[in-house]
Design a protein around this motif. Structure first.
Motif, PDB file in Angstrom:
ATOM      1  N   LEU A 136       2.294  -8.847   5.860  1.00 29.28           N
ATOM      2  CA  LEU A 136       2.819  -9.418   7.098  1.00 29.28           C
ATOM      3  C   LEU A 136       2.662  -8.400   8.221  1.00 29.28           C
ATOM      4  CD1 LEU A 136       6.043 -11.126   5.660  1.00 29.28           C
ATOM      5  CD2 LEU A 136       3.759 -12.067   5.915  1.00 29.28           C
ATOM      6  N   GLY A 188       5.436   3.262   5.569  1.00 30.95           N
ATOM      7  CA  GLY A 188       5.999   1.987   5.128  1.00 30.95           C
ATOM      8  C   GLY A 188       5.547   0.778   5.913  1.00 30.95           C
ATOM      9  N   LYS A 207      -0.143   0.593   5.010  1.00 30.09           N
ATOM     10  CA  LYS A 207      -1.484   1.166   4.989  1.00 30.09           C
ATOM     11  C   LYS A 207      -2.035   1.215   3.556  1.00 30.09           C
ATOM     12  CE  LYS A 207       0.087   4.845   7.032  1.00 30.09           C
ATOM     13  NZ  LYS A 207       1.499   4.401   7.205  1.00 30.09           N
ATOM     14  N   THR A 208      -1.267   1.819   2.651  1.00 33.34           N
ATOM     15  CA  THR A 208      -1.704   1.877   1.258  1.00 33.34           C
ATOM     16  C   THR A 208      -1.823   0.459   0.689  1.00 33.34           C
ATOM     17  OG1 THR A 208      -0.557   3.992   1.028  1.00 33.34           O
ATOM     18  CG2 THR A 208      -1.182   2.898  -0.999  1.00 33.34           C
ATOM     19  N   PHE A 209      -0.849  -0.374   1.038  1.00 30.93           N
ATOM     20  CA  PHE A 209      -0.823  -1.767   0.595  1.00 30.93           C
ATOM     21  C   PHE A 209      -2.108  -2.488   1.033  1.00 30.93           C
ATOM     22  CE2 PHE A 209       1.712  -5.962   0.897  1.00 30.93           C
ATOM     23  CZ  PHE A 209       1.731  -6.137  -0.474  1.00 30.93           C
ATOM     24  N   TYR A 232      10.628 -11.559   0.837  1.00 31.71           N
ATOM     25  CA  TYR A 232      11.170 -10.728  -0.232  1.00 31.71           C
ATOM     26  C   TYR A 232      12.442 -11.290  -0.864  1.00 31.71           C
ATOM     27  CZ  TYR A 232       7.535  -7.323   0.556  1.00 31.71           C
ATOM     28  OH  TYR A 232       6.317  -6.714   0.624  1.00 31.71           O
TER      29      TYR A 232
HETATM   30  N1  LIG Z   1       3.095  -5.228   6.475  1.00 34.46           N
HETATM   31  C1  LIG Z   1       3.675  -5.429   5.286  1.00 34.46           C
HETATM   32  N2  LIG Z   1       3.884  -6.688   4.813  1.00 34.46           N
HETATM   33  C2  LIG Z   1       4.471  -6.894   3.628  1.00 34.46           C
HETATM   34  N3  LIG Z   1       4.890  -5.898   2.823  1.00 34.46           N
HETATM   35  C3  LIG Z   1       4.722  -4.620   3.236  1.00 34.46           C
HETATM   36  C4  LIG Z   1       4.097  -4.333   4.480  1.00 34.46           C
HETATM   37  N4  LIG Z   1       4.067  -2.992   4.639  1.00 34.46           N
HETATM   38  C5  LIG Z   1       4.624  -2.459   3.549  1.00 34.46           C
HETATM   39  N5  LIG Z   1       5.032  -3.431   2.688  1.00 34.46           N
HETATM   40  C6  LIG Z   1       5.689  -3.219   1.391  1.00 34.46           C
HETATM   41  O1  LIG Z   1       6.118  -1.873   1.331  1.00 34.46           O
HETATM   42  C7  LIG Z   1       5.437  -1.153   0.295  1.00 34.46           C
HETATM   43  C8  LIG Z   1       5.102   0.246   0.781  1.00 34.46           C
HETATM   44  O2  LIG Z   1       4.179   0.184   1.860  1.00 34.46           O
HETATM   45  P1  LIG Z   1       2.915   1.140   1.973  1.00 34.46           P
HETATM   46  O3  LIG Z   1       1.697   0.324   2.105  1.00 34.46           O
HETATM   47  O4  LIG Z   1       2.940   2.102   0.847  1.00 34.46           O
HETATM   48  O5  LIG Z   1       3.204   1.895   3.339  1.00 34.46           O
HETATM   49  P2  LIG Z   1       2.354   3.058   4.025  1.00 34.46           P
HETATM   50  O6  LIG Z   1       1.187   3.348   3.161  1.00 34.46           O
HETATM   51  O7  LIG Z   1       1.975   2.513   5.369  1.00 34.46           O
HETATM   52  O8  LIG Z   1       3.303   4.196   4.149  1.00 34.46           O
HETATM   53  C9  LIG Z   1       4.212  -2.000  -0.004  1.00 34.46           C
HETATM   54  O9  LIG Z   1       3.797  -1.812  -1.329  1.00 34.46           O
HETATM   55  C10 LIG Z   1       4.705  -3.408   0.251  1.00 34.46           C
HETATM   56  O10 LIG Z   1       5.416  -3.894  -0.869  1.00 34.46           O
END
Ligand SMILES: Nc1ncnc2c1ncn2[C@@H]1O[C@H](COP(=O)(O)OP(=O)(O)O)[C@@H](O)[C@H]1O
Ligand SMILES: [Mg+2]
Length: 336
Positions: A92, A132, A135-137, A264
């Motif tokens: 999202l 959070g 990005k990784t997601f 969620y």
């Molecule tokens: N834009 C998003 N939409 C839905 N879920 C998200 C989103 N961003 C993060 N999440 C949730 O939070 C978790 C951690 O996010 P992550 O991708 O690791 O953040 P980042 O790498 O940006 O620090 C993801 O695995 C997912 O479950």
């Protein structure tokens, strides 16, 4: 070698049940097709070789043929091959950001068509934004949608205390990547990208950065390289220039926060009078990962209480707990 020689080689290694030899012969055959400019055929074969079969088999042959590179000094693996099955719908983010990501996926799929116009798909993409935000997601989703395994590289694990090792670790990672077609994520890219003069390690870090950039410039193959950082302002302009696209992940606005709560909290039955707008207001400037954590806590509270439905008070209690936790983390509790 002629086409029939190459096919014969594959048949013989199949007969000998020699996976490694089969893989190498298949790889040779694909390169042979590429040299003949049969790019579509080559891509199809590559897909079949690396990932098209059943999920448990995914990437297995490749792993047999090319061991995961390890740190010479300490022996730990420098990368991880991961498989995901996550749909684009679970991400999202604002529509512009999503479109940007979707275009990268489409360009990757249409690389052959682009090639006929002498154009190249975007192959090096920088993902930046607060922790959070997805990005990784996103890298996992790109890998899922394209059905190509993710090569996950954590930057801090590559940086060795010995500079010489770092360069050789990087070389090993790039050699591995160049031997196949992957979605690659250089995660926590900040360390290498830090453009700070205050550190006594500055000179060393700078050499590592240059080393990495050179390898990135000269990388061969069709892999899609993603790099993620929380500290985009710390990145050197020289690094920005190296990427074909930069995707910025913003904190979610009200609509997206509401959608996150709904997504969620989907697994649990909810009181009909839940005040989502209030939850949205209370979670201003929190990230999707924060909201996910809050919803999980809220569900636990209602389950532990053996109530049939999740209530507004569960959500608010979870939000307050989260905010309190953040204060402790940021040392804002007022005590010394
Ligand atoms: N834009 C998003 N939409 C839905 N879920 C998200 C989103 N961003 C993060 N999440 C949730 O939070 C978790 C951690 O996010 P992550 O991708 O690791 O953040 P980042 O790498 O940006 O620090 C993801 O695995 C997912 O479950
Ligand atoms: Mg991350």
């Amino acid at each position: 070698m002629t086409t029939s020689d190459l096919i014969k080689k594959m048949f013989l290694s199949f007969h000998d049940k020699n996976n490694d030899a089969f893989f190498l012969a298949a790889r040779e055959y694909i390169d042979h097709e590429k040299r003949k400019k049969h790019t579509i055929v080559a891509k199809e074969l590559e897909k079949a070789l690396y990932s098209a079969n059943g999920s448990s088999e995914k990437g297995k042959r490749f792993k047999n043929a090319m061991p995961i590179p390890r740190d010479t000094e300490k022996g730990f693996p420098l990368l991880e091959i991961q498989h995901f099955d996550i749909s684009m719908d679970s991400l999202l983010i604002c529509s512009e950001t999503k479109q940007q990501l979707e275009q990268i996926i489409k360009e990757f799929k249409d690389a052959d068509v682009f090639a006929t116009y002498n154009l190249q798909n975007k192959k090096k993409v920088l993902l930046c934004g607060k922790p959070g935000t997805g990005k990784t997601f996103s890298a996992r989703i790109v890998s899922s949608v394209l059905q190509i395994p993710l090569v996950y590289v954590r930057f801090d694990s590559i940086i060795s205390s010995y500079l010489g090792e770092t360069a050789s670790n990087l070389r090993k990672v790039f050699d591995f990547i160049e031997n196949g077609t992957w979605i690659v994520l250089f995660d926590e890219f900040d360390i290498i990208g830090k453009n700070r003069d205050d550190s006594h390690e500055h000179g060393e870090i700078k050499r590592v950065v240059n080393n990495f950039l050179q390898m990135l410039d000269n990388i061969k193959g069709d892999s899609l390289i993603l790099a993620a950082t929380n500290h985009q302002y710390m990145l050197d302009p020289a690094i920005w220039r190296r990427f074909d696209d930069v995707i910025y992940y913003e904190l979610p606005d009200e609509d997206i926060r509401k959608a996150l709560f709904e997504l969620y909290l989907r697994p649990i039955k909810k009181d009909p009078d839940i005040d989502f707008p209030k939850a949205v207001t209370l979670t201003q400037s929190l990230s999707p990962a924060d909201i996910k954590m809050i919803t999980e806590e809220a569900m636990k509270l209602s389950i532990l209480d053996s109530r049939p439905c999740l209530s507004q008070s569960d959500i608010e209690a979870a939000i307050h707990k989260f905010i309190r936790r953040e204060k402790v983390k940021n040392n804002q509790m007022g005590d010394r």
